[in-house]
Each structure stands twice: as C-alpha cells, then as structure tokens.
Design a protein around this motif. Structure first.
Motif, PDB file in Angstrom:
ATOM      1  N   GLU A 177       1.151  -1.705   0.129  1.00  0.00           N
ATOM      2  CA  GLU A 177      -0.398   0.009   0.131  1.00  0.00           C
ATOM      3  C   GLU A 177       0.659   1.099  -0.097  1.00  0.00           C
ATOM      4  O   GLU A 177       1.738   1.600   1.060  1.00  0.00           O
ATOM      5  CB  GLU A 177      -1.023  -0.289   1.080  1.00  0.00           C
ATOM      6  CG  GLU A 177      -2.450  -0.909   0.599  1.00  0.00           C
ATOM      7  CD  GLU A 177      -2.894  -1.116   0.238  1.00  0.00           C
ATOM      8  OE1 GLU A 177      -3.111   0.451  -0.629  1.00  0.00           O
ATOM      9  OE2 GLU A 177      -4.240  -1.712   0.120  1.00  0.00           O
ATOM     10  N   ARG A 178       1.008   1.526  -1.044  1.00  0.00           N
ATOM     11  CA  ARG A 178       1.535   3.123  -1.123  1.00  0.00           C
ATOM     12  C   ARG A 178       0.823   4.277  -0.368  1.00  0.00           C
ATOM     13  O   ARG A 178       0.574   4.713  -1.216  1.00  0.00           O
ATOM     14  CB  ARG A 178       2.189   3.555  -2.752  1.00  0.00           C
ATOM     15  CG  ARG A 178       2.929   1.797  -3.114  1.00  0.00           C
ATOM     16  CD  ARG A 178       2.917   1.841  -4.595  1.00  0.00           C
ATOM     17  NE  ARG A 178       3.947   1.591  -5.350  1.00  0.00           N
ATOM     18  CZ  ARG A 178       3.093  -0.014  -5.415  1.00  0.00           C
ATOM     19  NH1 ARG A 178       2.157  -0.609  -4.969  1.00  0.00           N
ATOM     20  NH2 ARG A 178       4.569  -1.033  -6.149  1.00  0.00           N
ATOM     21  N   HIS A 179       2.261   5.273  -0.085  1.00  0.00           N
ATOM     22  CA  HIS A 179       1.539   6.171   0.270  1.00  0.00           C
ATOM     23  C   HIS A 179       2.885   7.159   0.517  1.00  0.00           C
ATOM     24  O   HIS A 179       3.910   6.829   0.452  1.00  0.00           O
ATOM     25  CB  HIS A 179       0.515   5.819   2.204  1.00  0.00           C
ATOM     26  CG  HIS A 179       1.360   5.219   2.995  1.00  0.00           C
ATOM     27  ND1 HIS A 179       2.570   6.055   3.740  1.00  0.00           N
ATOM     28  CD2 HIS A 179       1.822   3.834   3.355  1.00  0.00           C
ATOM     29  CE1 HIS A 179       3.546   4.966   4.744  1.00  0.00           C
ATOM     30  NE2 HIS A 179       2.582   3.598   4.500  1.00  0.00           N
TER      31      HIS A 179
ATOM     32  N   PRO B 187      -1.832  -7.911   2.757  1.00  0.00           N
ATOM     33  CA  PRO B 187      -1.552  -9.059   4.066  1.00  0.00           C
ATOM     34  C   PRO B 187      -0.978 -10.141   2.536  1.00  0.00           C
ATOM     35  O   PRO B 187      -0.480 -11.231   3.366  1.00  0.00           O
ATOM     36  CB  PRO B 187      -3.681  -9.811   3.677  1.00  0.00           C
ATOM     37  CG  PRO B 187      -3.706  -8.510   4.971  1.00  0.00           C
ATOM     38  CD  PRO B 187      -3.729  -7.341   3.016  1.00  0.00           C
ATOM     39  N   ALA B 188      -1.073  -9.818   1.616  1.00  0.00           N
ATOM     40  CA  ALA B 188      -0.233 -10.921   0.092  1.00  0.00           C
ATOM     41  C   ALA B 188       1.101 -11.242   0.760  1.00  0.00           C
ATOM     42  O   ALA B 188       1.811 -11.223   0.430  1.00  0.00           O
ATOM     43  CB  ALA B 188      -0.958 -10.852  -0.166  1.00  0.00           C
ATOM     44  N   GLY B 189       1.069  -8.909   0.665  1.00  0.00           N
ATOM     45  CA  GLY B 189       2.881  -8.600   1.070  1.00  0.00           C
ATOM     46  C   GLY B 189       3.271  -9.237   2.049  1.00  0.00           C
ATOM     47  O   GLY B 189       4.852  -9.802   1.858  1.00  0.00           O
ATOM     48  N   GLN B 190       3.065  -9.178   3.403  1.00  0.00           N
ATOM     49  CA  GLN B 190       3.138 -10.300   4.522  1.00  0.00           C
ATOM     50  C   GLN B 190       3.548 -12.134   4.253  1.00  0.00           C
ATOM     51  O   GLN B 190       4.699 -12.438   4.805  1.00  0.00           O
ATOM     52  CB  GLN B 190       2.209  -9.864   5.186  1.00  0.00           C
ATOM     53  CG  GLN B 190       1.862  -8.463   6.516  1.00  0.00           C
ATOM     54  CD  GLN B 190       2.810  -7.670   7.472  1.00  0.00           C
ATOM     55  OE1 GLN B 190       3.847  -8.685   7.223  1.00  0.00           O
ATOM     56  NE2 GLN B 190       2.946  -6.703   7.655  1.00  0.00           N
TER      57      GLN B 190
END
Length: 292
Positions: free
Chosen positions: A51-53, A61-64
């Motif tokens: 999630e870019r901010h 969750p997929a990244g984790q």
C-alpha cells in the motif's frame, strides 16, 4: 508462476526499509526501475503487495505472506551456496550478516577484513539493522547468523561478541563534567543519523530530542560535532577516533552487550560456521579504550 530472485530481493529491501525509495537504494536500483519491477511482481501474483502512501509503503496481507516466504527462501539459498561451495575446492559464495549500528561501525570492519582475507572466494554482505529485526531475520531463516544487542536475543543460540558503550560527544572546546544523564543534555543542539538507522531508532526510544542535523554515518556525525555543530551519542570506540570531548552517560541503556546469534550453530553452512568462529573466537571484552 515464475519467480525472479532479483525481484524477491528488491521486495525484501522495500519491506525492511519501509519505503520503495529506501528499498531501491539498498538494492542499488533507480527508483523508477524498482517501481516497475514491483508492479510487475504484483501483476504476476495477481494482487497488491504494497500500500503506497506519501510517507512510505506498508505491506498488504499478501505482502506479509510473501515476506515470510521470501525471507526463508533467501536464507535457504545462502545455506545451499555455502554447503555446495565446500565441495568445490574451498569455501566460496556469499554470507549475509545483519548487525546493529555499533557492530557495523565500531567492531566489524577489522574483523570482517581479516575474514575475507583468509577466505578469498567468500563474500560478506554486512547489513545495518535494528536488533529486533536481526533476531527476526535469523529466526525466520532469512540470515544464517547476525549480531544483536542482548535485550533482543530470544529463542536463538548466542555467543558473546562485544560490549558496546555509548557516550555523549561534544566539541573539544566545550567543558562538560561527566558522567551525565541524557536528560541533562535535553536543551542541546543534537546531531544524529538518518531515519532508518538502527542506532538512531534505539536513541529515539530513549528520548533523544529532535535532531537538527542528520548524517549518513557515525564518522560524519563525529566530524560535525568536532566542527561545533552540536552534541551526539555514539559508540565510544568511534568517538575516540576524533578530536571531540567524550562524556560518559549515566543511563543504564548506554552499555549494551552484543551477541552473535544463529538458529543452530551445528546447522550452519560451512561458510556460516567459519564466520561464527571468526566472530566468537576474537570477541571484544570491552569497547572502552585503555586511557578512558
């Protein structure tokens, strides 16, 4: 689905840095190239990993889930390279060594210099990380071994490496009787390390005030103090190299014991065992110089 190890290494760098910019720098890639590779990885998987901010990037969750597997895969590849190299006429390959700031800048340059001189076909990648991240990387198999502060060492085999004493440094013409507490220096002009530095994270947790100047390394911090820019907290071994005033700190957290950690010493690759011996057999009893 085909996996590109370079993409996974980039993803790990971004996850550990907390931003695409920081991860690209660690992976020696231009920001645009790193962003393109990450978008390609997400496209192949079919879901967002980050999630870019404005202030960085957070894992979905997929990244984790990918982070967990990528760390284990990185550790397994390193172990495989180390074990196979033993059959090819001597140790060869690459060892990843995460370590905290004090170990990286005060203790390891000479130790690792001797190690690579003794093993011409073996490379070491030294990575500065906070102690809690080092322990996690070793526990999850992303690194065979690491060097972390004793407070963070849980559930791993460990051996003493060095005693690190943090001190305050002030311009050499400044008269400051010590020892002092950190609180006594609260009104000073502070110099420190860039965001993401393991040591700066540790100091921030102890209440070091807002920094007026951030620099890329401890040598640069001491040089700025010597020029009259302010005060800083650094390992004593580093401070003694520069024309600065060195003041002992009263705070308990200013003295830390550093440990070499591994999931299992017997389970290390031949290269990992060689590095373990180098780090533990020449352990530093104390960072304090003889004239202190």
């Amino acid at each position: 689905m085909q996996w590109d190890l370079a993409d996974l290494r980039l993803f790990l760098a971004v996850a550990e840095a907390g931003s695409i910019t920081g991860g690209a720098a660690r992976a020696n890639l231009a920001l645009a190239a790193a962003s393109a590779r990450l978008r390609g990885l997400e496209a192949r998987i079919g879901t967002k990993l980050l999630e870019r901010h404005r202030r960085g990037a957070a894992l979905t969750p997929a990244g984790q889930a990918l982070l967990h597997h990528a760390r284990r895969l990185q550790g397994q590849i390193a172990a495989m390279q180390g074990e196979l190299s033993a059959y090819a006429g001597g140790l060869a390959g690459q060892i990843r060594l995460p370590a905290n700031s004090a170990a990286c800048e005060a203790f390891l340059p000479e130790v690792l210099g001797r190690f690579v001189a003794a093993h011409p076909r073996l490379d070491v990648v030294l990575e500065e990380r906070p102690s809690h991240a080092i322990v996690r990387a070793v526990a999850e198999g992303a690194a065979e071994l690491g060097i972390a502060a004793g407070w963070a060492v849980r559930g791993l085999e460990s051996a003493f490496f060095a005693r690190d004493r943090l001190v305050a440094v002030v311009p050499s013409d400044r008269v400051l009787d010590g020892p002092v507490s950190l609180a006594a220096l609260a009104g000073e002009s502070w110099i420190g390390l860039a965001e993401g530095s393991a040591l700066q994270e540790h100091l921030a947790a102890q209440g070091v005030p807002r920094l007026r100047l951030r620099l890329g390394g401890l040598d640069a911090v001491c040089r700025a103090v010597a020029a009259g820019g302010g005060v800083a907290v650094v390992p004593e071994l580093v401070a003694r190299r520069f024309p600065v005033g060195v003041v002992a700190l009263l705070d308990d957290w200013a003295v830390r014991e550093l440990f070499v950690v591994a999931r299992s010493v017997h389970g290390l690759s031949p290269a990992g065992q060689a590095l373990w011996r180098q780090l533990t057999e020449g352990a530093w009893g104390n960072s304090v110089s003889p004239d202190s």
